[in-house]
Write a protein that holds these residues in place. Structure first.
Motif, mmCIF file in Angstrom:
data_model
loop_
_atom_site.group_PDB
_atom_site.id
_atom_site.type_symbol
_atom_site.label_atom_id
_atom_site.label_comp_id
_atom_site.label_asym_id
_atom_site.label_seq_id
_atom_site.Cartn_x
_atom_site.Cartn_y
_atom_site.Cartn_z
ATOM 1 N N TYR A 32 64.041 89.253 67.794
ATOM 2 C CA TYR A 32 64.958 89.349 66.713
ATOM 3 C C TYR A 32 64.334 88.501 65.359
ATOM 4 C CZ TYR A 32 68.949 90.592 69.550
ATOM 5 O OH TYR A 32 70.025 91.277 70.446
ATOM 6 N N GLY A 36 63.106 90.733 61.927
ATOM 7 C CA GLY A 36 63.791 90.285 60.586
ATOM 8 C C GLY A 36 65.276 90.249 60.930
ATOM 9 N N ALA A 37 65.900 90.159 61.841
ATOM 10 C CA ALA A 37 67.127 90.083 62.178
ATOM 11 C C ALA A 37 67.949 88.829 61.699
ATOM 12 C CB ALA A 37 67.773 90.448 63.470
ATOM 13 N N GLY A 38 67.194 87.815 61.495
ATOM 14 C CA GLY A 38 67.906 86.582 60.978
ATOM 15 C C GLY A 38 67.794 85.430 62.041
ATOM 16 N N ASN A 111 69.395 87.965 57.001
ATOM 17 C CA ASN A 111 68.041 88.991 57.164
ATOM 18 C C ASN A 111 67.297 88.749 56.029
ATOM 19 O OD1 ASN A 111 69.814 89.943 59.034
ATOM 20 N ND2 ASN A 111 70.148 92.070 58.202
ATOM 21 N N PHE A 115 62.647 92.307 56.261
ATOM 22 C CA PHE A 115 63.467 93.396 56.886
ATOM 23 C C PHE A 115 64.159 94.253 56.200
ATOM 24 C CE2 PHE A 115 67.995 94.100 58.122
ATOM 25 C CZ PHE A 115 67.693 94.741 59.162
ATOM 26 N N TRP A 116 64.815 93.915 54.878
ATOM 27 C CA TRP A 116 65.427 94.859 54.112
ATOM 28 C C TRP A 116 64.536 95.847 53.673
ATOM 29 C CZ3 TRP A 116 70.360 95.576 54.446
ATOM 30 C CH2 TRP A 116 71.084 94.469 54.724
#
Length: 144
Positions: A32, A36-38, A111, A115-116
């Motif tokens: 995760y 980059g899911a946080g 995030n 990731f974005w």
């Protein structure tokens, strides 16, 4: 119906994305974090909380269903119901997700910027594959 390389490529991208998401479920917090899911999602996964698994499982399921529609539109598998509509909606969702990430960022503050940027570029590419493939196959996709 001839095989449509753009839709096949879009389907393969969705399958690869689904497998990467499955990796997050199987391998947990580190995956995760890597994608980059946080930190919150990573910590919840490490604590055994079902939330990350449920959210990620839904994403996996949607990506695999979308891959099936692309393969259907490409003529690789049998025709699925509402094929034209589904391919248009899927294309629009991917393109919107790829272009509107700045507006979405505040909704998911955990995030990372990486990731974005990466996920939005991937969504934009997949959306273009679906859109171009759908346009190319439009006549063959009309209702039977």
């Amino acid at each position: 119906m001839s095989k449509n390389r753009f839709l096949i490529a879009g389907a393969l991208c969705c399958i690869i994305a689904a497998v990467a998401h499955l990796g997050c479920i199987v391998f947990g917090g580190d995956w995760y974090r890597f994608f980059g899911a946080g930190e919150q999602m990573a910590l919840l996964a490490e604590q055994g909380d079902p939330h990350p698994t449920i959210v990620t499982s839904v994403i996996v399921t949607v990506l695999l269903i979308w891959a099936l529609f692309a393969l259907s539109g490409a003529g690789v598998i049998r025709r699925l119901p509402l094929l034209r509509t589904a391919l248009c909606v899927i294309s629009a969702i991917f393109l919107l997700r790829g272009l509107a990430f700045v507006a979405m960022m505040p909704l998911f503050p955990g995030n990372s910027l990486t990731f974005w940027l990466v996920s939005s570029a991937i969504c934009l590419i997949i959306g273009l594959l679906y859109a171009i493939g759908t346009v190319q196959a439009w006549r063959q996709l009309r209702a039977v």
